[in-house]
Design a protein around this motif. Sequence first.
Motif, PDB file in Angstrom:
ATOM      1  N   UNK A 224       0.838  -1.211   0.000  1.00  0.00           N
ATOM      2  CA  UNK A 224       0.000   0.000   0.000  1.00  0.00           C
ATOM      3  C   UNK A 224       0.871   1.259   0.000  1.00  0.00           C
ATOM      4  N   UNK A 225       1.997   1.142   0.698  1.00  0.00           N
ATOM      5  CA  UNK A 225       2.895   2.293   0.765  1.00  0.00           C
ATOM      6  C   UNK A 225       3.626   2.507  -0.571  1.00  0.00           C
ATOM      7  N   UNK A 226       4.097   1.399  -1.174  1.00  0.00           N
ATOM      8  CA  UNK A 226       4.838   1.541  -2.436  1.00  0.00           C
ATOM      9  C   UNK A 226       3.943   1.933  -3.604  1.00  0.00           C
ATOM     10  N   UNK A 227       2.684   1.513  -3.556  1.00  0.00           N
ATOM     11  CA  UNK A 227       1.796   1.769  -4.703  1.00  0.00           C
ATOM     12  C   UNK A 227       0.525   2.457  -4.210  1.00  0.00           C
ATOM     13  N   UNK A 228       0.572   3.760  -4.015  1.00  0.00           N
ATOM     14  CA  UNK A 228      -0.593   4.471  -3.468  1.00  0.00           C
ATOM     15  C   UNK A 228      -1.839   4.353  -4.357  1.00  0.00           C
ATOM     16  N   UNK A 229      -1.635   4.011  -5.650  1.00  0.00           N
ATOM     17  CA  UNK A 229      -2.801   3.882  -6.537  1.00  0.00           C
ATOM     18  C   UNK A 229      -3.288   2.437  -6.669  1.00  0.00           C
ATOM     19  N   UNK A 230      -2.743   1.570  -5.854  1.00  0.00           N
ATOM     20  CA  UNK A 230      -3.106   0.146  -5.963  1.00  0.00           C
ATOM     21  C   UNK A 230      -4.629  -0.029  -5.875  1.00  0.00           C
ATOM     22  N   UNK A 231      -5.165  -0.844  -6.810  1.00  0.00           N
ATOM     23  CA  UNK A 231      -6.626  -1.032  -6.833  1.00  0.00           C
ATOM     24  C   UNK A 231      -7.046  -2.403  -6.303  1.00  0.00           C
ATOM     25  N   UNK A 232      -6.124  -3.381  -6.439  1.00  0.00           N
ATOM     26  CA  UNK A 232      -6.554  -4.720  -6.019  1.00  0.00           C
ATOM     27  C   UNK A 232      -5.400  -5.591  -5.582  1.00  0.00           C
ATOM     28  N   UNK A 233      -5.700  -6.491  -4.648  1.00  0.00           N
ATOM     29  CA  UNK A 233      -4.697  -7.479  -4.201  1.00  0.00           C
ATOM     30  C   UNK A 233      -5.296  -8.862  -4.410  1.00  0.00           C
ATOM     31  N   UNK A 234      -4.516  -9.720  -5.083  1.00  0.00           N
ATOM     32  CA  UNK A 234      -4.901 -11.135  -5.196  1.00  0.00           C
ATOM     33  C   UNK A 234      -4.004 -11.895  -4.232  1.00  0.00           C
ATOM     34  N   UNK A 235      -4.606 -12.615  -3.297  1.00  0.00           N
ATOM     35  CA  UNK A 235      -3.807 -13.452  -2.386  1.00  0.00           C
ATOM     36  C   UNK A 235      -4.228 -14.909  -2.578  1.00  0.00           C
ATOM     37  N   UNK A 236      -3.402 -15.673  -3.316  1.00  0.00           N
ATOM     38  CA  UNK A 236      -3.764 -17.087  -3.546  1.00  0.00           C
ATOM     39  C   UNK A 236      -3.345 -17.966  -2.375  1.00  0.00           C
ATOM     40  N   UNK A 237      -3.566 -17.486  -1.198  1.00  0.00           N
ATOM     41  CA  UNK A 237      -3.239 -18.214   0.031  1.00  0.00           C
ATOM     42  C   UNK A 237      -4.226 -17.783   1.102  1.00  0.00           C
ATOM     43  N   UNK A 238      -4.722 -18.750   1.866  1.00  0.00           N
ATOM     44  CA  UNK A 238      -5.738 -18.439   2.879  1.00  0.00           C
ATOM     45  C   UNK A 238      -5.179 -17.517   3.963  1.00  0.00           C
ATOM     46  N   UNK A 239      -3.882 -17.671   4.259  1.00  0.00           N
ATOM     47  CA  UNK A 239      -3.273 -16.816   5.286  1.00  0.00           C
ATOM     48  C   UNK A 239      -3.163 -15.392   4.740  1.00  0.00           C
ATOM     49  N   UNK A 240      -2.685 -15.285   3.502  1.00  0.00           N
ATOM     50  CA  UNK A 240      -2.483 -13.974   2.880  1.00  0.00           C
ATOM     51  C   UNK A 240      -3.779 -13.203   2.683  1.00  0.00           C
ATOM     52  N   UNK A 241      -4.814 -13.884   2.201  1.00  0.00           N
ATOM     53  CA  UNK A 241      -6.054 -13.155   1.892  1.00  0.00           C
ATOM     54  C   UNK A 241      -6.701 -12.613   3.165  1.00  0.00           C
ATOM     55  N   UNK A 242      -6.621 -13.386   4.257  1.00  0.00           N
ATOM     56  CA  UNK A 242      -7.221 -12.920   5.511  1.00  0.00           C
ATOM     57  C   UNK A 242      -6.418 -11.743   6.071  1.00  0.00           C
ATOM     58  N   UNK A 243      -5.076 -11.835   5.965  1.00  0.00           N
ATOM     59  CA  UNK A 243      -4.222 -10.751   6.475  1.00  0.00           C
ATOM     60  C   UNK A 243      -4.444  -9.475   5.656  1.00  0.00           C
ATOM     61  N   UNK A 244      -4.462  -9.605   4.330  1.00  0.00           N
ATOM     62  CA  UNK A 244      -4.649  -8.425   3.473  1.00  0.00           C
ATOM     63  C   UNK A 244      -6.015  -7.790   3.729  1.00  0.00           C
ATOM     64  N   UNK A 245      -7.045  -8.620   3.878  1.00  0.00           N
ATOM     65  CA  UNK A 245      -8.396  -8.086   4.106  1.00  0.00           C
ATOM     66  C   UNK A 245      -8.470  -7.347   5.435  1.00  0.00           C
ATOM     67  N   UNK A 246      -7.759  -7.860   6.431  1.00  0.00           N
ATOM     68  CA  UNK A 246      -7.766  -7.204   7.744  1.00  0.00           C
ATOM     69  C   UNK A 246      -7.088  -5.825   7.643  1.00  0.00           C
ATOM     70  N   UNK A 247      -5.954  -5.776   6.927  1.00  0.00           N
ATOM     71  CA  UNK A 247      -5.247  -4.495   6.781  1.00  0.00           C
ATOM     72  C   UNK A 247      -6.148  -3.471   6.081  1.00  0.00           C
ATOM     73  N   UNK A 248      -6.773  -3.893   4.984  1.00  0.00           N
ATOM     74  CA  UNK A 248      -7.635  -2.961   4.230  1.00  0.00           C
ATOM     75  C   UNK A 248      -8.794  -2.494   5.108  1.00  0.00           C
TER      76      UNK A 248
END
Length: 351
Positions: A224-248
């Motif tokens: 999020x810091x490196x890409x302020x215009x980021x529109x989407x994150x794909x996390x093909x891992x159950x650990x990653x998707x839950x962590x990313x969703x929590x941050x957002x």
Amino acid sequence: MKKFSLLSFLMLVLLTLLVACGGEETGSDEGNGDSDGGGDDAGERHAIIFKSTGNPFGEKLMEGFEDAITEAGDEAILRAPEQPTVEGQIQIIEELISQQVDSITVVGNDYDGLEPVLTKAKDRGIKVLSTDSAVNGNSRMVHVNQADPEAIGRIQIEAVAEMIDNEGQIAVLSATSQASNQNLWIEWMQKELEKSDYDNIELVEVAYGDDLRDKSVSETEALLQSYPDLKGIIAPTTVGIAAASKVITDKGLQGEVVVTGLGLPSEMAEYIENGVSPWMYLWNPIELGYLAGYTANMLVAEEITGEVGDTFEAGDLGSYEVTETEDGTEVLLGDPFRFDADNIDEWKDVY
Ligand code: RAM
């Protein structure tokens, strides 16, 4: 006569000791092998090694594996290294070889790195298979695959593209950089992105959270810091998707950055409900583990060899066939399943 009785007595003592020792090693095996349809002997020991400890997906997978093994009256040994490394898995496999287990099912932390130790296991007569994250064709007798990797890769790009109206920067938050399942899915994502439909979508980075919650959180924050215009994150891992969703969610970025990928309904229900992840995919990890356990049992019973064309019935799951892959063979569980606001309630208490 006296000499004979003493000898018989000593033999009896020895036999009793042997049986007792065997019982201790094999744990609390009960019943016999008849219930699995394989007609194998009771008291086999089947081991499964997940990528690392503390991963709820891995726990569900191992639960299914254990169900299949205990239903057959055998013992399941559930192992995982603390960190998702190939070294940790090698050490566990060495231990299992010295314990002379009957089968080893591995969720590989590396595609090629386990080949020497798994070859050693096979040379000692242990049946070796992989599930979820494959090891190479020389290392395994068969791979128990969750779903077609091409479909898994392509649908995640289709999903994010629809969520961001086909325009903007996206990033992938993966597991480890060596995980063969995620790497294969990411290859298919990249192939899908070559289509002209996605000319306005830019994949800016593939980050690795190593299936560790804290690292996945900090990698999401760094994206999020490196890409302020980021529109989407794909996390093909159950650990990653839950962590990313929590941050957002915690940063109040709902509606600005979407998250999709592969998630456990139990961990993702709140983020599907709050709209951070409009939809995502997965398969049933308990069924995947069950199918792997069943396949292990079939290999040990020599009902199958892992060669193309082998067929078997896996209890309530139905019939399966061993088919060819690029460098080996596999058994395929089914299609990935979409979870969204309409069905998440039905699944969030299941896995
Ligand atoms: C994580 C693990 C596992 C993968 C799922 C989708 O839990 O990396 O290997 O299949 O996500």
